[in-house]
Design a protein around this motif. Structure first.
Motif, short mmCIF file in Angstrom:
data_model
loop_
_atom_site.label_atom_id
_atom_site.label_comp_id
_atom_site.label_asym_id
_atom_site.label_seq_id
_atom_site.Cartn_x
_atom_site.Cartn_y
_atom_site.Cartn_z
N ILE A 276 0.84 -1.20 0.00
CA ILE A 276 0.00 0.00 0.00
C ILE A 276 0.87 1.25 0.00
O ILE A 276 0.60 2.23 -0.71
CB ILE A 276 -0.95 -0.01 1.21
CG1 ILE A 276 -1.90 -1.22 1.12
CG2 ILE A 276 -1.73 1.28 1.30
CD1 ILE A 276 -2.79 -1.39 2.33
N THR B 160 0.81 3.81 -3.15
CA THR B 160 0.33 5.18 -2.91
C THR B 160 1.40 6.20 -3.26
O THR B 160 1.10 7.24 -3.86
CB THR B 160 -0.08 5.33 -1.44
OG1 THR B 160 -1.07 4.35 -1.12
CG2 THR B 160 -0.65 6.71 -1.17
N ASN C 21 -6.59 1.73 -11.39
CA ASN C 21 -7.11 0.54 -10.71
C ASN C 21 -6.22 -0.67 -11.02
O ASN C 21 -5.59 -0.74 -12.08
CB ASN C 21 -8.54 0.24 -11.15
CG ASN C 21 -9.52 1.27 -10.62
OD1 ASN C 21 -9.26 1.90 -9.60
ND2 ASN C 21 -10.62 1.45 -11.33
N SER D 91 -5.97 -6.98 -8.78
CA SER D 91 -6.05 -7.58 -7.45
C SER D 91 -5.47 -6.62 -6.43
O SER D 91 -4.35 -6.12 -6.62
CB SER D 91 -5.29 -8.92 -7.41
OG SER D 91 -5.23 -9.42 -6.09
N GLU D 92 -6.22 -6.36 -5.39
CA GLU D 92 -5.76 -5.44 -4.36
C GLU D 92 -4.73 -6.07 -3.42
O GLU D 92 -4.07 -5.37 -2.67
CB GLU D 92 -6.95 -4.94 -3.54
CG GLU D 92 -7.94 -4.11 -4.36
CD GLU D 92 -9.10 -3.63 -3.51
OE1 GLU D 92 -9.16 -4.02 -2.32
OE2 GLU D 92 -9.93 -2.86 -4.02
N SER D 93 -4.60 -7.38 -3.47
CA SER D 93 -3.67 -8.05 -2.57
C SER D 93 -2.27 -8.20 -3.15
O SER D 93 -1.31 -8.41 -2.41
CB SER D 93 -4.20 -9.44 -2.19
OG SER D 93 -4.35 -10.24 -3.37
N ASP E 281 -2.40 -5.42 -14.35
CA ASP E 281 -2.88 -4.11 -13.91
C ASP E 281 -2.92 -3.12 -15.07
O ASP E 281 -3.86 -2.31 -15.18
CB ASP E 281 -1.98 -3.56 -12.79
CG ASP E 281 -2.02 -4.44 -11.55
OD1 ASP E 281 -2.98 -5.23 -11.42
OD2 ASP E 281 -1.08 -4.35 -10.74
#
Length: 328
Positions: A276, A280, A305, A308-310, A317
């Motif tokens: 993260i 960011t 976006n 996968s967020e993990s 992506d």
């Protein structure tokens, strides 16, 4: 590597030329021309088992993105924004020189292991595996007869590494996978496409033409430097790629692909809070670049976006961001 895609709708020729002039003033390194093609498919609701009602089948989309700057003719596909597939069209035969194919394992000396025989598409049964095992054993015997391997290392060490690679290769084959195709590759692909036409219907083809790409290092303000003892500005490196987008021959917009190359290492494979933080940080640097150099269009249209967020995956992506941006 963190990427983002910005689409400037109905950009004028003046806007495009002014943007290229502002980037050229920073003396970037040119990475050459490029282009892309995005195909959008919709599932065929009537290609289903007989016991399922077509009205109960939901719409699903298949996106297929081909970027000319990717090596090996890679194409990235996303199914319903949940799964991604990266396909590579390999050479007919994988040679020991390492010029063909992508399958292989790194040996103890940092060299890539390749296999001197073709792997056929759609292998069936153990007979094919036994034949390939015999070919590998013959290849191994040739190395033993030579006394040393290609790097001049001891045969015993090389043989142990090759045994491990053989086990991995056979396991790879047992899963129905392959890394090369026979000589009649084009005919096989055409046959496969004919069978898949009943499953997916092509809806749109979006093409990017006249693309330029740059490697750019610029000085940007360091927003979190206050009170931390860090420099107020820092040098950041980006890859910028621009392209004109066309749908059915009509100009639809000016696309800008932005890739931030982080100084503290790769982001792929990083998980948890560290993922993260790095993501960011890279997105903030991309937004700063857009503000400082006054990119055309609205920053709200920036698509970053991830599939996968993990876990981050560069190609998956990037394909997701193209799909989000090119919604016409």
């Amino acid at each position: 590597m963190v990427t983002a895609v910005l689409l400037v709708h109905d950009a004028s020729p003046t806007t495009i030329s002014q943007f290229h002039d502002s980037i050229s003033n920073e003396l970037p390194k040119s990475l050459g021309p490029w282009n892309f093609e995005l195909k959008i498919y919709l599932n065929n609701k009537y290609s289903k088992p007989h016991n399922i009602n077509a009205n109960t089948v939901s719409n699903k989309y298949l996106y297929n993105l081909k970027l000319s700057y990717l090596q090996g003719g890679q194409t990235v596909s996303i199914i319903n924004n949940t799964k991604s597939i990266v396909c590579v069209k390999p050479s007919p035969v994988v040679t020991g020189s390492g010029n063909g194919g992508s399958l292989g394992d790194t040996d103890g000396y940092g060299q890539q292991q390749y296999y001197d025989f073709p792997l056929s598409f759609g292998m069936d049964g153990s007979q094919q595996q036994q034949q390939q095992m015999m070919m590998m054993q013959q290849q191994q015997q040739n190395k033993v007869d030579a006394g040393v391997n290609r790097d001049g290392n001891n045969v015993a060490t090389s043989a142990a590494n090759d045994d491990i690679n053989q086990e991995k290769l056979l396991r790879h084959i047992s899963y129905g996978c392959c890394n090369s195709l026979p000589d009649d590759t084009e005919e096989d692909f055409e046959m496969m496409l004919e069978k898949l036409q009943s499953l997916w219907s092509l809806k749109q083809i979006i093409k990017g033409e006249g693309g330029f790409s740059y490697l750019l290092t610029v000085k940007l303000p360091n927003g979190d430097a206050a009170g931390s003892g860090e420099e107020s500005e820092s040098f950041e490196t980006f890859k910028l790629r621009t392209c004109n987008c066309f749908l059915h021959g009509a100009f639809k917009g000016f696309l800008i692909e932005i890739e931030h190359i982080a100084r503290d290492g790769k982001t792929e494979g990083v998980i948890g809070s560290e993922l993260i933080r790095k993501f960011t940080h890279s997105i903030e640097k991309i937004k700063q670049l857009i503000d400082v150099y006054k990119f055309p269009g609205q920053k709200d249209n920036l698509c970053f976006n991830v599939l996968s967020e993990s876990k981050l995956d560069y190609l998956s992506d990037l394909c997701q961001q193209y799909c989000d941006a090119l919604q016409f």
